[in-house]
Write a protein that holds these residues in place. Structure first.
Motif, PDB file in Angstrom:
ATOM      1  N   ALA A 373      -7.080 -16.127 -17.318  1.00 36.75           N
ATOM      2  CA  ALA A 373      -7.562 -16.779 -18.532  1.00 36.75           C
ATOM      3  C   ALA A 373      -6.975 -15.356 -19.480  1.00 36.75           C
ATOM      4  O   ALA A 373      -6.310 -15.741 -20.423  1.00 36.75           O
ATOM      5  CB  ALA A 373      -8.815 -16.797 -18.194  1.00 36.75           C
ATOM      6  N   LEU A 374      -7.308 -13.974 -18.824  1.00 30.47           N
ATOM      7  CA  LEU A 374      -7.222 -13.077 -19.431  1.00 30.47           C
ATOM      8  C   LEU A 374      -6.206 -13.082 -20.025  1.00 30.47           C
ATOM      9  O   LEU A 374      -5.392 -12.424 -20.860  1.00 30.47           O
ATOM     10  CB  LEU A 374      -7.572 -12.096 -19.245  1.00 30.47           C
ATOM     11  CG  LEU A 374      -7.230 -10.391 -20.122  1.00 30.47           C
ATOM     12  CD1 LEU A 374      -7.850 -10.453 -21.151  1.00 30.47           C
ATOM     13  CD2 LEU A 374      -7.338  -9.375 -19.111  1.00 30.47           C
ATOM     14  N   LEU A 375      -5.130 -13.440 -19.166  1.00 30.77           N
ATOM     15  CA  LEU A 375      -3.106 -13.324 -19.433  1.00 30.77           C
ATOM     16  C   LEU A 375      -2.916 -14.106 -20.654  1.00 30.77           C
ATOM     17  O   LEU A 375      -1.763 -13.947 -21.152  1.00 30.77           O
ATOM     18  CB  LEU A 375      -2.764 -13.131 -18.039  1.00 30.77           C
ATOM     19  CG  LEU A 375      -2.020 -12.500 -16.703  1.00 30.77           C
ATOM     20  CD1 LEU A 375      -1.994 -12.955 -15.289  1.00 30.77           C
ATOM     21  CD2 LEU A 375      -2.093 -11.025 -17.613  1.00 30.77           C
ATOM     22  N   VAL A 376      -3.675 -15.426 -20.520  1.00 31.23           N
ATOM     23  CA  VAL A 376      -3.007 -16.333 -21.059  1.00 31.23           C
ATOM     24  C   VAL A 376      -3.656 -15.663 -22.426  1.00 31.23           C
ATOM     25  O   VAL A 376      -2.792 -15.778 -23.610  1.00 31.23           O
ATOM     26  CB  VAL A 376      -3.969 -17.764 -21.029  1.00 31.23           C
ATOM     27  CG1 VAL A 376      -3.194 -18.889 -21.527  1.00 31.23           C
ATOM     28  CG2 VAL A 376      -2.876 -17.788 -19.321  1.00 31.23           C
ATOM     29  N   VAL A 377      -5.037 -15.265 -23.040  1.00 38.65           N
ATOM     30  CA  VAL A 377      -5.549 -15.321 -24.406  1.00 38.65           C
ATOM     31  C   VAL A 377      -4.647 -14.327 -24.987  1.00 38.65           C
ATOM     32  O   VAL A 377      -5.099 -13.977 -26.207  1.00 38.65           O
ATOM     33  CB  VAL A 377      -6.591 -15.489 -24.362  1.00 38.65           C
ATOM     34  CG1 VAL A 377      -7.834 -13.811 -23.484  1.00 38.65           C
ATOM     35  CG2 VAL A 377      -7.354 -15.361 -25.818  1.00 38.65           C
ATOM     36  N   ALA A 378      -4.563 -13.118 -23.891  1.00 45.42           N
ATOM     37  CA  ALA A 378      -4.115 -11.991 -24.427  1.00 45.42           C
ATOM     38  C   ALA A 378      -2.447 -11.284 -25.046  1.00 45.42           C
ATOM     39  O   ALA A 378      -2.460 -10.755 -25.303  1.00 45.42           O
ATOM     40  CB  ALA A 378      -4.436 -11.089 -23.393  1.00 45.42           C
ATOM     41  N   CYS A 379      -1.906 -12.853 -24.855  1.00 46.38           N
ATOM     42  CA  CYS A 379      -0.270 -12.794 -25.519  1.00 46.38           C
ATOM     43  C   CYS A 379      -0.226 -12.317 -26.831  1.00 46.38           C
ATOM     44  O   CYS A 379      -1.040 -13.180 -27.746  1.00 46.38           O
ATOM     45  CB  CYS A 379       0.232 -14.042 -25.267  1.00 46.38           C
ATOM     46  SG  CYS A 379       0.406 -14.560 -23.522  1.00 46.38           S
ATOM     47  N   SER A 700      -6.122 -12.596 -36.360  1.00 47.03           N
ATOM     48  CA  SER A 700      -5.020 -12.905 -34.770  1.00 47.03           C
ATOM     49  C   SER A 700      -5.970 -11.951 -34.046  1.00 47.03           C
ATOM     50  O   SER A 700      -6.609 -12.038 -32.967  1.00 47.03           O
ATOM     51  CB  SER A 700      -3.960 -12.302 -34.433  1.00 47.03           C
ATOM     52  OG  SER A 700      -2.831 -12.947 -35.389  1.00 47.03           O
ATOM     53  N   ILE A 701      -6.371 -10.275 -34.095  1.00 46.40           N
ATOM     54  CA  ILE A 701      -6.801  -9.551 -33.684  1.00 46.40           C
ATOM     55  C   ILE A 701      -8.527 -10.445 -33.120  1.00 46.40           C
ATOM     56  O   ILE A 701      -8.764  -9.667 -32.848  1.00 46.40           O
ATOM     57  CB  ILE A 701      -6.330  -8.177 -34.793  1.00 46.40           C
ATOM     58  CG1 ILE A 701      -5.813  -7.560 -34.704  1.00 46.40           C
ATOM     59  CG2 ILE A 701      -8.323  -7.240 -33.716  1.00 46.40           C
ATOM     60  CD1 ILE A 701      -5.325  -6.277 -35.412  1.00 46.40           C
ATOM     61  N   ALA A 702      -8.766 -10.735 -34.708  1.00 42.23           N
ATOM     62  CA  ALA A 702     -10.522 -11.485 -34.221  1.00 42.23           C
ATOM     63  C   ALA A 702     -10.577 -12.514 -33.610  1.00 42.23           C
ATOM     64  O   ALA A 702     -11.121 -12.183 -32.219  1.00 42.23           O
ATOM     65  CB  ALA A 702     -10.893 -11.876 -35.639  1.00 42.23           C
ATOM     66  N   VAL A 703      -9.425 -13.012 -33.421  1.00 36.19           N
ATOM     67  CA  VAL A 703      -9.943 -14.090 -32.593  1.00 36.19           C
ATOM     68  C   VAL A 703      -9.537 -13.975 -30.823  1.00 36.19           C
ATOM     69  O   VAL A 703     -10.267 -14.576 -29.853  1.00 36.19           O
ATOM     70  CB  VAL A 703      -8.452 -15.241 -33.050  1.00 36.19           C
ATOM     71  CG1 VAL A 703      -7.917 -16.148 -31.580  1.00 36.19           C
ATOM     72  CG2 VAL A 703      -8.563 -15.691 -34.368  1.00 36.19           C
ATOM     73  N   LYS A 704      -8.370 -12.941 -30.744  1.00 34.83           N
ATOM     74  CA  LYS A 704      -8.030 -12.059 -29.364  1.00 34.83           C
ATOM     75  C   LYS A 704      -9.225 -11.368 -29.333  1.00 34.83           C
ATOM     76  O   LYS A 704      -9.937 -11.725 -28.032  1.00 34.83           O
ATOM     77  CB  LYS A 704      -7.080 -10.738 -29.283  1.00 34.83           C
ATOM     78  CG  LYS A 704      -5.874 -11.655 -29.790  1.00 34.83           C
ATOM     79  CD  LYS A 704      -5.534 -13.008 -29.054  1.00 34.83           C
ATOM     80  CE  LYS A 704      -3.941 -13.115 -29.599  1.00 34.83           C
ATOM     81  NZ  LYS A 704      -3.288 -14.072 -28.048  1.00 34.83           N
ATOM     82  N   ALA A 709     -13.968 -11.763 -25.199  1.00 35.55           N
ATOM     83  CA  ALA A 709     -15.617 -11.474 -24.911  1.00 35.55           C
ATOM     84  C   ALA A 709     -15.916 -13.026 -23.975  1.00 35.55           C
ATOM     85  O   ALA A 709     -16.339 -12.805 -22.934  1.00 35.55           O
ATOM     86  CB  ALA A 709     -16.025 -11.150 -25.866  1.00 35.55           C
ATOM     87  N   ILE A 710     -15.256 -13.714 -24.555  1.00 34.48           N
ATOM     88  CA  ILE A 710     -15.432 -15.283 -23.790  1.00 34.48           C
ATOM     89  C   ILE A 710     -15.359 -15.743 -22.588  1.00 34.48           C
ATOM     90  O   ILE A 710     -15.550 -15.871 -21.688  1.00 34.48           O
ATOM     91  CB  ILE A 710     -14.855 -16.565 -24.542  1.00 34.48           C
ATOM     92  CG1 ILE A 710     -15.626 -16.471 -26.171  1.00 34.48           C
ATOM     93  CG2 ILE A 710     -15.612 -18.173 -24.097  1.00 34.48           C
ATOM     94  CD1 ILE A 710     -15.377 -17.448 -26.984  1.00 34.48           C
ATOM     95  N   MET A 720      -7.942 -23.852 -22.302  1.00 35.16           N
ATOM     96  CA  MET A 720      -8.514 -23.327 -24.375  1.00 35.16           C
ATOM     97  C   MET A 720      -7.725 -22.270 -24.151  1.00 35.16           C
ATOM     98  O   MET A 720      -8.150 -22.128 -25.447  1.00 35.16           O
ATOM     99  CB  MET A 720     -10.800 -23.270 -23.515  1.00 35.16           C
ATOM    100  CG  MET A 720     -10.928 -24.557 -23.322  1.00 35.16           C
ATOM    101  SD  MET A 720     -12.412 -24.153 -22.962  1.00 35.16           S
ATOM    102  CE  MET A 720     -13.177 -22.801 -24.058  1.00 35.16           C
ATOM    103  N   ALA A 721      -7.907 -20.976 -23.552  1.00 36.44           N
ATOM    104  CA  ALA A 721      -7.123 -19.249 -24.077  1.00 36.44           C
ATOM    105  C   ALA A 721      -5.865 -20.102 -24.447  1.00 36.44           C
ATOM    106  O   ALA A 721      -5.239 -19.504 -25.708  1.00 36.44           O
ATOM    107  CB  ALA A 721      -7.278 -18.707 -23.103  1.00 36.44           C
ATOM    108  N   VAL A 722      -4.988 -20.643 -23.908  1.00 40.54           N
ATOM    109  CA  VAL A 722      -3.489 -21.188 -24.096  1.00 40.54           C
ATOM    110  C   VAL A 722      -3.988 -21.828 -26.254  1.00 40.54           C
ATOM    111  O   VAL A 722      -3.244 -21.480 -26.914  1.00 40.54           O
ATOM    112  CB  VAL A 722      -2.951 -21.996 -23.727  1.00 40.54           C
ATOM    113  CG1 VAL A 722      -1.463 -22.741 -24.323  1.00 40.54           C
ATOM    114  CG2 VAL A 722      -2.501 -20.955 -22.495  1.00 40.54           C
TER     115      VAL A 722
END
Length: 750
Positions: A373-379, A700-704, A709-710, A720-722
């Motif tokens: 999930a981190l890989l997905v959300v960190a794009c 963008s940074i705030a959402v990341k 954290a989630i 959800m991360a996507v």
């Protein structure tokens, strides 16, 4: 061994311009850039993700670049310096049609259909059956195969870990832990999200593409009495073309015959149609009104005003803002770092703290899943696209309003301007002598001005016009123009035996009378005149006017005054700039202090730098920068090009009305019209763009941060991360596109 005539060909450095098709996000563009720079012979490579314009400099053949881009999974087509490719090649009519244009997006749509049963039955209702997994596998292959292939190409060809690689690793990991539906959903959502980004970028490209369609592709040429419809590329300088009512003017030129009104809004942004009579200039892309014109072509199609505008705007879009360059550098090492962090997240908690690696239960996630999930959300898609889409939208909005801003760096600098310096002559003033006063010795109104009328003053102007019609001096043009406006230019025949009085004036015979027009000094030496006229001449000279005295048969007859008048909109423009937050407004001029302060008082400027020679204007601007920080210099480009270059931002005016071409190339901002009321629009647009960019980056940074954290807490699924990543990218893109409609409500735009 190489032959001598081959080596220069191999080492010759050239610029090549291409249009790259198939780019859906800024990270794709970065991957192409990084790859091409490693190609032998390439020195510089810049690709604008929003416009798709690729510039390559080096000793490399175009076919080599095209083949290399194709090996990365994209298509590149050569284009000329103006960026003129097929205008409709990428123009989307609707989102559905856009999705159906390419194989990758068609497969994403197929994947979306295949994954729907899994989302409804598995993710929402909890069903677990083999056929649902089979459909999920099919969706994964359909939507994910192009993504995985692109990731592999980037890894093999350019040795970079791309965003596509992050998504591919996440999907494969989901398959390993048995989350087949989630793996397919991740790929489908990512593919559709990328397509949406590509669609919005295509919409931004439409803004500059609309400029390309302003000028017609054909023109009606008149040659030897015959009218022939020909492509504009075949027209030569000196050809005569016919422009009918309602047609767009196909080429820059001068009106030979005909009278009409022309709408120049597409070029200069002027809201009111302009009267065109023989001798007037017209510009390609403007719209003819009610009359028929014969126009003599003055520039080839590649060098007309609209072509230069397109070229400058495209070059400007390629110049990146400092914040964009910083983000691009950040993204270069950020993506590989995310893979490393994900690997640590998957292994460190299980190895060191005894935390579960696999999912302990359907309702609890292990650290391997969390790392996926981190890989997905960190794009970094949203962060990378946040700046270029805003910059391109702002530059396109400015161009459509008749303002050319030379790139993201100039746009960013404009947003921080707090001091504006104006050149006086030709900028705050018209730069053209105008008759401002006529006063005959027999005038019934002692304070006669250019607006009031009396018979004695009209007679004096008639005589002056008859003599000055034989002169090419700028002051003579002012007198003749004033007589023409009053309907007096043809009432008296032109003077005979006209001769110049070098350094003093001019003399001629008008209907048997000797008329002398000369300077105040000349009349002091040769012709007696009333003290009141002498005082008025001295008063006019003290405020920058040029008094001209007239005698008829040796008897003093009266006086004219000629001056460089203030532009009607200058005072309003200065007031609007103060309202817009410009704290310091300065006027630079080489005129005497008395003249300078008179003009400054007229336009509302309180900081005057008078008696500044053209050679010293640049030094004065440097001093202003030391005193106030960021300074914009506004000039017409005739003699202030060094000052424009010395300012934080140089602004040239009147590019479509005879402004110097050198200034158009040197200045950071060019106003196509002479209307100074566009300056508040320029600063307001720049500040809006800066706010938009900062908001996009912060969002963008705030959402990341929030989703990281989630994810770390195990509260987020991969799909959800996507949604979070693609949703953020879409929101910042749409927010940037809002600048396309930026148009403040001022009289200049009403």
């Amino acid at each position: 061994m190489r032959t001598e005539n081959r080596e220069p060909m191999q080492t010759q450095t050239r610029d090549h311009i291409f249009t790259v098709h198939g780019i859906d996000c800024a990270h794709c563009a970065n991957t192409i850039e990084v790859s091409l720079v490693r190609l032998d012979g390439v020195e510089v490579c810049e690709l604008n993700a929003t416009t798709g314009r690729l510039r390559v400099r080096g000793a490399v053949e175009p076919d080599t670049v095209i083949a290399y881009v194709r090996s990365l999974g994209y298509e590149a087509t050569p284009t000329d310096e103006t960026g003129a490719t097929s205008p409709s090649s990428d123009a989307p009519v609707s989102f559905v049609r856009f999705m159906w244009q390419r194989v990758e997006t068609r497969l994403a749509l197929v994947g979306a259909v295949l994954i729907v049963p899994g989302v409804v039955l598995h993710e929402l209702l909890g069903w677990r059956t083999l056929w649902i997994d089979a459909l999920a596998w099919a969706a994964l292959v359909a939507a994910g195969l192009p993504i995985a292939r692109s990731a592999w190409r980037s890894l093999v060809v350019s040795r970079t870990i791309s965003i596509n690689a992050l998504m591919t690793i996440a999907a494969v990991g989901a398959v390993i832990i048995g989350a087949h539906v989630e793996a397919g959903l991740v790929m489908v959502l990512f593919a559709i999200g990328e397509a949406i980004e590509g669609f919005t970028a295509a919409r931004a490209r439409d803004a500059i593409r609309s400029l390309m369609t302003l000028a017609p592709e054909t023109a009606l040429r008149l040659r030897d009495g015959y009218e022939t419809r020909v492509p504009v590329a075949e027209l030569e300088v000196g050809d005569v073309i016919i422009v009918r009512p309602g047609e767009r003017v196909p080429m820059d030129g001068v009106v030979r015959s005909g009278a009409t009104h022309v709408d120049q809004a597409p070029i200069t942004g002027e809201s009111v149609p302009v009267v065109k009579t023989p001798g007037a200039h017209v510009y390609a892309g403007s719209i003819n009104g009610e009359g028929v014109m014969e126009v003599v072509v003055t520039h080839p199609a590649s060098e007309n005003t609209i072509s230069r505008m397109i070229r400058l705007v495209q070059e400007a879009q390629d110049r990146r803002a400092p914040v964009q360059r910083m983000i691009d550098r950040f993204a270069g090492w950020y993506t590989p770092a995310v893979v490393g962090i994900a690997a640590l997240m998957a292994t460190v908690p299980p190895l060191l703290f005894g935390q579960p690696f696999w999912n302990p239960s359907p309702d609890e996630t292990g650290w391997f899943y969390r790392s996926l999930a981190l890989l997905v959300v960190a794009c970094p898609c949203a962060l990378v696209i946040s700046t270029p889409v805003s910059v391109v939208s702002a530059l396109s909005a400015a161009a459509r309003a008749g303002v050319l801003i030379k790139g993201g760096a100039a746009l960013e600098a404009l947003g921080g301007i707090r001091a504006v310096a104006f050149d006086k002559t030709g900028t705050l003033t018209t730069g053209k002598p105008t008759l401002v006063m006529v006063r005959s010795v027999d005038c019934r109104e002692p304070e006669q001005n250019n607006d009031a009328r009396c018979d004695a003053c009209d007679t004096l102007l008639e005589l002056a016009c008859a003599v000055e019609r034989r002169s090419e001096h700028p002051l003579a043009h002012a007198i003749v123009d004033a007589a023409r406006r009053r309907g007096l230019s043809q009432t008296v025949p032109p003077a005979a035996s006209v001769a110049a009085l070098p350094g003093h004036g001019i003399i001629g015979e008008v209907e048997g009378r000797t008329v002398v027009i000369g300077s105040h000094r000349y009349f002091d030496e040769t012709s007696p005149h009333p003290r009141s006229f002498c005082n008025r001449a001295e008063q006019d000279a003290s405020v920058g006017r040029t008094p001209l005295m007239i005698s008829v048969d040796g008897v003093f007859a009266g006086m004219l005054s000629v001056a460089d008048t203030v532009r009607p909109e200058s005072r309003e423009a200065v007031a609007l700039l103060r309202e817009a937050g410009i704290e310091h407004i300065i006027m630079l001029t080489g005129d005497r202090r008395e003249t300078a302060y008179a003009v400054a008082a007229d336009v509302g400027v309180d900081d005057v730098r008078a008696e500044v020679l053209p050679a010293h204007k640049a030094e004065t601007v440097e001093n202003l920068r030391a005193a106030y920080g960021a300074v914009a210099m506004v000039g017409d480009g005739i003699n202030d090009t060094p000052a424009l270059a010395s300012a934080t931002v140089g602004i040239a005016i009147g590019a479509a009305h005879g402004g110097a071409n050198q200034a158009m190339e040197t200045a950071d901002v060019t106003l196509m019209s002479n209307d100074l009321r566009r300056l508040p629009f320029v600063f307001a647009l720049a500040r809006a763009a800066r706010r938009t960019i900062m908001l996009n980056v912060a969002f963008s940074i705030a959402v990341k941060v929030v989703f990281l954290a989630i994810v770390a807490a195990g509260w987020s699924t991969m799909w959800m991360a996507v949604f979070a990543d693609m949703g953020t990218s879409l929101l910042v893109t749409l927010n940037g596109l809002r600048l396309l409609g930026f148009r403040p409500k001022t009289e200049a735009f009403s």
